[in-house]
Design a protein around this motif. Structure first.
Motif, mmCIF file in Angstrom:
data_model
loop_
_atom_site.group_PDB
_atom_site.id
_atom_site.type_symbol
_atom_site.label_atom_id
_atom_site.label_comp_id
_atom_site.label_asym_id
_atom_site.label_seq_id
_atom_site.Cartn_x
_atom_site.Cartn_y
_atom_site.Cartn_z
ATOM 1 N N ILE A 129 0.593 -1.736 -0.268
ATOM 2 C CA ILE A 129 0.092 -0.079 0.161
ATOM 3 C C ILE A 129 1.136 1.196 -0.126
ATOM 4 O O ILE A 129 0.683 1.732 -0.722
ATOM 5 N N GLN A 130 2.005 1.148 0.686
ATOM 6 C CA GLN A 130 3.145 2.467 0.377
ATOM 7 C C GLN A 130 3.462 2.390 -0.824
ATOM 8 O O GLN A 130 3.601 3.698 -1.146
ATOM 9 N N ASP A 131 3.482 1.935 -1.581
ATOM 10 C CA ASP A 131 3.748 1.645 -3.167
ATOM 11 C C ASP A 131 2.937 2.454 -3.548
ATOM 12 O O ASP A 131 3.315 3.135 -4.486
ATOM 13 N N GLU A 132 2.124 1.626 -3.378
ATOM 14 C CA GLU A 132 0.720 2.615 -4.398
ATOM 15 C C GLU A 132 0.614 4.029 -4.081
ATOM 16 O O GLU A 132 0.265 4.328 -4.941
ATOM 17 N N ILE A 133 0.570 4.184 -2.923
ATOM 18 C CA ILE A 133 0.761 5.566 -2.460
ATOM 19 C C ILE A 133 1.748 6.355 -2.889
ATOM 20 O O ILE A 133 0.908 7.319 -3.996
ATOM 21 N N THR A 134 2.964 5.961 -3.005
ATOM 22 C CA THR A 134 3.823 6.301 -3.628
ATOM 23 C C THR A 134 3.095 6.865 -5.146
ATOM 24 O O THR A 134 4.011 7.946 -5.714
ATOM 25 N N ALA A 135 3.530 5.700 -5.860
ATOM 26 C CA ALA A 135 3.160 6.036 -7.253
ATOM 27 C C ALA A 135 1.723 6.760 -7.422
ATOM 28 O O ALA A 135 1.887 7.347 -8.157
ATOM 29 N N HIS A 136 0.757 6.710 -6.587
ATOM 30 C CA HIS A 136 -0.246 7.446 -6.844
ATOM 31 C C HIS A 136 0.177 9.264 -6.767
ATOM 32 O O HIS A 136 -0.588 9.739 -7.044
ATOM 33 N N LEU A 137 1.063 9.286 -5.861
ATOM 34 C CA LEU A 137 1.229 11.001 -5.369
ATOM 35 C C LEU A 137 2.624 11.114 -6.459
ATOM 36 O O LEU A 137 2.369 12.497 -7.269
ATOM 37 N N ARG A 138 3.476 10.931 -6.933
ATOM 38 C CA ARG A 138 4.328 10.622 -7.812
ATOM 39 C C ARG A 138 3.620 10.994 -9.428
ATOM 40 O O ARG A 138 3.630 11.755 -9.953
ATOM 41 N N ASP A 139 2.688 9.872 -9.493
ATOM 42 C CA ASP A 139 1.332 10.519 -10.694
ATOM 43 C C ASP A 139 1.046 11.935 -10.888
ATOM 44 O O ASP A 139 0.857 12.499 -12.109
ATOM 45 N N GLN A 140 0.785 12.674 -9.498
ATOM 46 C CA GLN A 140 0.226 13.217 -9.445
ATOM 47 C C GLN A 140 0.272 14.972 -9.669
ATOM 48 O O GLN A 140 0.072 15.733 -9.879
ATOM 49 N N VAL A 141 2.085 14.733 -9.175
ATOM 50 C CA VAL A 141 2.533 15.885 -9.663
ATOM 51 C C VAL A 141 2.990 15.831 -11.028
ATOM 52 O O VAL A 141 3.052 16.458 -11.634
ATOM 53 N N ASN A 142 2.999 14.204 -11.389
ATOM 54 C CA ASN A 142 3.391 14.390 -13.501
ATOM 55 C C ASN A 142 2.235 14.706 -13.884
ATOM 56 O O ASN A 142 3.013 15.394 -15.163
ATOM 57 N N GLY A 147 0.455 17.310 -13.052
ATOM 58 C CA GLY A 147 -0.170 18.562 -12.782
ATOM 59 C C GLY A 147 -1.065 19.296 -11.781
ATOM 60 O O GLY A 147 -1.519 19.561 -11.648
ATOM 61 N N VAL A 148 -1.575 17.896 -11.863
ATOM 62 C CA VAL A 148 -2.450 18.243 -9.772
ATOM 63 C C VAL A 148 -1.522 19.074 -8.677
ATOM 64 O O VAL A 148 -2.073 19.985 -8.340
ATOM 65 N N TYR A 149 -0.773 18.777 -8.414
ATOM 66 C CA TYR A 149 0.222 19.389 -7.414
ATOM 67 C C TYR A 149 1.824 19.633 -8.238
ATOM 68 O O TYR A 149 2.339 19.141 -8.564
ATOM 69 N N GLY A 150 2.052 20.984 -8.914
ATOM 70 C CA GLY A 150 2.846 21.281 -9.438
ATOM 71 C C GLY A 150 4.195 22.088 -8.196
ATOM 72 O O GLY A 150 3.647 22.311 -7.726
ATOM 73 N N PRO A 151 4.962 22.581 -9.320
ATOM 74 C CA PRO A 151 5.800 22.742 -8.565
ATOM 75 C C PRO A 151 6.231 24.313 -7.446
ATOM 76 O O PRO A 151 5.720 24.624 -7.718
ATOM 77 N N GLY A 152 6.034 23.777 -6.822
ATOM 78 C CA GLY A 152 6.475 24.445 -4.918
ATOM 79 C C GLY A 152 4.585 24.546 -4.564
ATOM 80 O O GLY A 152 4.847 25.577 -3.931
ATOM 81 N N ASP A 153 3.485 24.315 -5.491
ATOM 82 C CA ASP A 153 2.265 23.626 -4.189
ATOM 83 C C ASP A 153 2.294 23.026 -3.079
ATOM 84 O O ASP A 153 3.602 21.598 -3.138
ATOM 85 N N ARG A 154 2.157 22.984 -2.369
ATOM 86 C CA ARG A 154 1.962 22.320 -0.722
ATOM 87 C C ARG A 154 1.190 21.367 -1.101
ATOM 88 O O ARG A 154 0.364 21.345 -1.873
ATOM 89 N N ILE A 155 1.730 20.054 -1.109
ATOM 90 C CA ILE A 155 0.874 18.725 -0.891
ATOM 91 C C ILE A 155 0.222 18.566 0.492
ATOM 92 O O ILE A 155 0.476 19.299 1.487
ATOM 93 N N PRO A 156 -1.235 17.664 0.828
ATOM 94 C CA PRO A 156 -1.865 17.496 2.006
ATOM 95 C C PRO A 156 -1.055 17.509 2.890
ATOM 96 O O PRO A 156 -0.336 16.775 3.067
ATOM 97 N N SER A 157 -1.981 17.457 3.856
ATOM 98 C CA SER A 157 -0.855 16.582 5.537
ATOM 99 C C SER A 157 -1.002 15.684 5.244
ATOM 100 O O SER A 157 -1.474 14.986 4.795
#
Length: 157
Positions: free
Chosen positions: A86-99, A101-111
């Motif tokens: 599940i850790q790998d899945e969350i990592t992959a999902h967040l990486r995908d969101q960065v790629n 553009g859901v979270y762009g350079p300089g954006d704060r991700i949720p806590s």
């Protein structure tokens, strides 16, 4: 009732009621089932809840992806490949969101707490999930402000 017939045990009764709530749609696929909520709802012990959830897992109505994660109603599984944590899945999902553009350079991700609630896992699991992204420089942490997407434009593999 004859002597050989036993009344349903308390875990069986709880499992039967939970099964009815799942099958009639009151508890939809993906809904997280916390022990505390079920204990409070039925006024039973943690052991009773564990036994009831075991019966529902055996029936394929409830799934737990990994030890330490909360059980959820089956049918809305994590989208990652079989065999990943599940850790790998969350990592992959967040990486995908960065790629994407859901979270762009300089954006704060949720806590950590918000991500833990979103993924129905513990804060410790989220922290471990962010670690590879921090190590790779995809994310940076600025204490006490939060965790941000690093300011680089290339996609991260």
């Amino acid at each position: 009732m004859s002597r050989n017939q036993r009344p349903n045990s308390l875990p069986d009764q709880v499992a039967t009621d939970l099964r009815a709530q799942i099958t009639d749609g009151r508890w939809p696929p993906g809904r997280v089932l916390t022990y505390a909520d079920i204990q409070q709802l039925y006024g039973v012990s943690r052991e009773t809840v564990a036994a009831a959830l075991t019966r529902l897992r055996e029936a394929g109505l409830v799934e737990t992806r990994r030890m330490g994660t909360r059980p959820r109603v089956a049918g809305k599984s994590w989208p990652a490949a079989t065999g990943t944590s599940i850790q790998d899945e969350i990592t992959a999902h967040l990486r995908d969101q960065v790629n994407r553009g859901v979270y762009g350079p300089g954006d704060r991700i949720p806590s950590l707490e918000a991500l833990a609630a979103e993924y129905s896992v513990s804060v410790a699991t989220v922290r471990r999930s962010l670690s590879p992204l921090l190590d790779e420089g995809v994310l940076i942490t600025i204490r006490p402000t939060g965790t941000f997407v690093a300011t680089r434009s290339a996609d991260v593999d």
